[in-house]
Design an enzyme around this catalytic site. Structure first.
Site, PDB file in Angstrom:
ATOM      1  N   ASP A 168    -102.103 -85.842  -3.068  1.00 60.58           N
ATOM      2  CA  ASP A 168    -102.570 -84.914  -4.021  1.00 60.58           C
ATOM      3  C   ASP A 168    -104.068 -84.606  -4.180  1.00 60.58           C
ATOM      4  OD1 ASP A 168     -99.849 -85.318  -4.318  1.00 60.58           O
ATOM      5  OD2 ASP A 168     -99.734 -84.845  -6.274  1.00 60.58           O
ATOM      6  N   LYS A 231    -100.243 -77.111  -6.382  1.00 61.89           N
ATOM      7  CA  LYS A 231     -99.891 -77.597  -7.544  1.00 61.89           C
ATOM      8  C   LYS A 231    -100.660 -77.241  -8.457  1.00 61.89           C
ATOM      9  CE  LYS A 231    -100.092 -82.640  -9.449  1.00 61.89           C
ATOM     10  NZ  LYS A 231    -100.524 -83.909  -9.025  1.00 61.89           N
ATOM     11  N   LYS A 267     -95.438 -77.507  -7.012  1.00 58.71           N
ATOM     12  CA  LYS A 267     -95.368 -78.668  -8.085  1.00 58.71           C
ATOM     13  C   LYS A 267     -95.931 -78.342  -9.200  1.00 58.71           C
ATOM     14  CE  LYS A 267     -96.706 -83.544  -8.536  1.00 58.71           C
ATOM     15  NZ  LYS A 267     -97.350 -84.778  -8.045  1.00 58.71           N
TER      16      LYS A 267
END
Length: 331
Positions: A168, A231, A267
């Protein structure tokens, strides 16, 4: 109470096992600059969804089990210890009590992944050995992303070497705020290359991007550069995941899929702590992207406290009574 039908398999827990990976496309500035966001319409659509989409009883329990299966169980605190991460991994392997899962007919249910800082990757990988639960590492100077670029790239490589199968990363917000899409694309592409076979989630930090138009354009540029997921947030911003931001980002995903044929994951992270909120997000994904995005290789919740509330709701479904929150600790 009827026994629920299992909604995930062991293979579902692996990242992107079903779909062609997003290798990206050349930066198309004409497409990027043509992207707009009708803020009032997006906010109106997001505000009406919770009242129009609801599920009850066995259906609600099944959707809550689905939410667990797509959860990145997360600990990102300065006081993280190896023992805390080991307990988190144990929780990921057994997120709900075995007796409760047996009553629901959901034995074997796990979370979608475990997400930790780089220093805890090796600990998490060892704790999850023998399972199909991937370890995600937050990298690139998380959460601000303001460390020297070569150090951010090295951090990615070291996290992959430590065993992380998902990375991430955080983008440089200034590139979005300045409209420097070439710089954002180049940065994202280099980070994607550094990940190698590990899958990359691009954190946009949407609460710091100013407008929904910026969110839409940044989403598109990151996908063009090869992001496997986009995300919302680090969870450390003042404003994290919201329904308007989610609608903006998943419509960008849909546009990218329609243009390229490639499915990119989504996400939402930060601020999603209640079971009822998770149900709304799942309903929006189903409405806007379809059932295929309700699998762990294309959708994740970034969450920690969410699991406790879902456990309480599932226990109420089975027993008719709510248990105290302290009976469902993360570790």
């Amino acid at each position: 109470m009827q026994t629920l039908t299992k909604t995930s398999t062991t293979a579902d827990q692996l990242p992107q096992v079903h779909e062609q990976r997003n290798d990206g496309i050349p930066l198309d500035l004409e497409w990027v600059k043509a992207v707009q966001a009708n803020t009032s319409a997006i906010e109106r659509r997001a505000a009406t969804l919770p009242g129009r989409r609801s599920v009850k009883k066995d259906y609600q329990a099944a959707w809550l089990c689905k939410a667990i299966s797509v959860m990145d169980l997360t600990t990102l605190s300065g006081d993280d210890t190896q023992d805390r991460v080991k307990r988190l991994c144990a929780k990921a392997k057994q997120p709900v009590s075995p007796a409760l899962l047996a009553q629901l007919g959901m034995e074997g249910l796990t979370t979608g992944a475990v997400c930790v800082y780089h220093d805890m990757v090796e600990t998490a990988v060892k704790a999850l050995d023998g399972t199909s639960i991937p370890v995600a590492a937050v990298s690139t100077g998380f959460p601000a992303g303001l460390s020297p670029f070569h150090l951010r790239i090295q951090e990615i490589r070291e996290s992959v070497d430590a065993g992380a199968s998902e990375i991430d990363i955080v983008i440089s917000r200034r590139h979005v705020l300045n409209g420097n899409w070439q710089a954002l694309y180049d940065e994202m592409a280099e980070m994607r290359e550094a990940c190698g076979d590990a899958h990359i989630k691009a954190i946009l930090a949407t609460g710091e991007l100013g407008t929904l138009r910026n969110v839409a354009r940044a989403s598109l540029v990151c996908m063009m550069a090869g992001a496997d997921f986009i995300k919302t947030s680090t969870g450390k911003e003042t404003v994290n995941a919201t329904l308007p931001v989610t609608l903006t980002m998943i419509r960008a995903i849909r546009a990218y899929q329609e243009r390229t044929g490639i499915k990119v994951g989504y996400k939402p992270a930060g601020g999603i702590s209640k079971a009822k909120d998770a149900l709304v997000y799942l309903a929006m994904i189903k409405d806007e992207l379809g059932d295929r995005w309700l699998q762990p290789d294309l959708f994740r919740f970034g969450a920690s406290s969410l699991l406790g509330d879902i456990e309480r709701q599932l226990e109420h479904h089975v027993t008719g009574a709510y248990s105290a929150q302290h009976r469902h600790p993360i570790g």
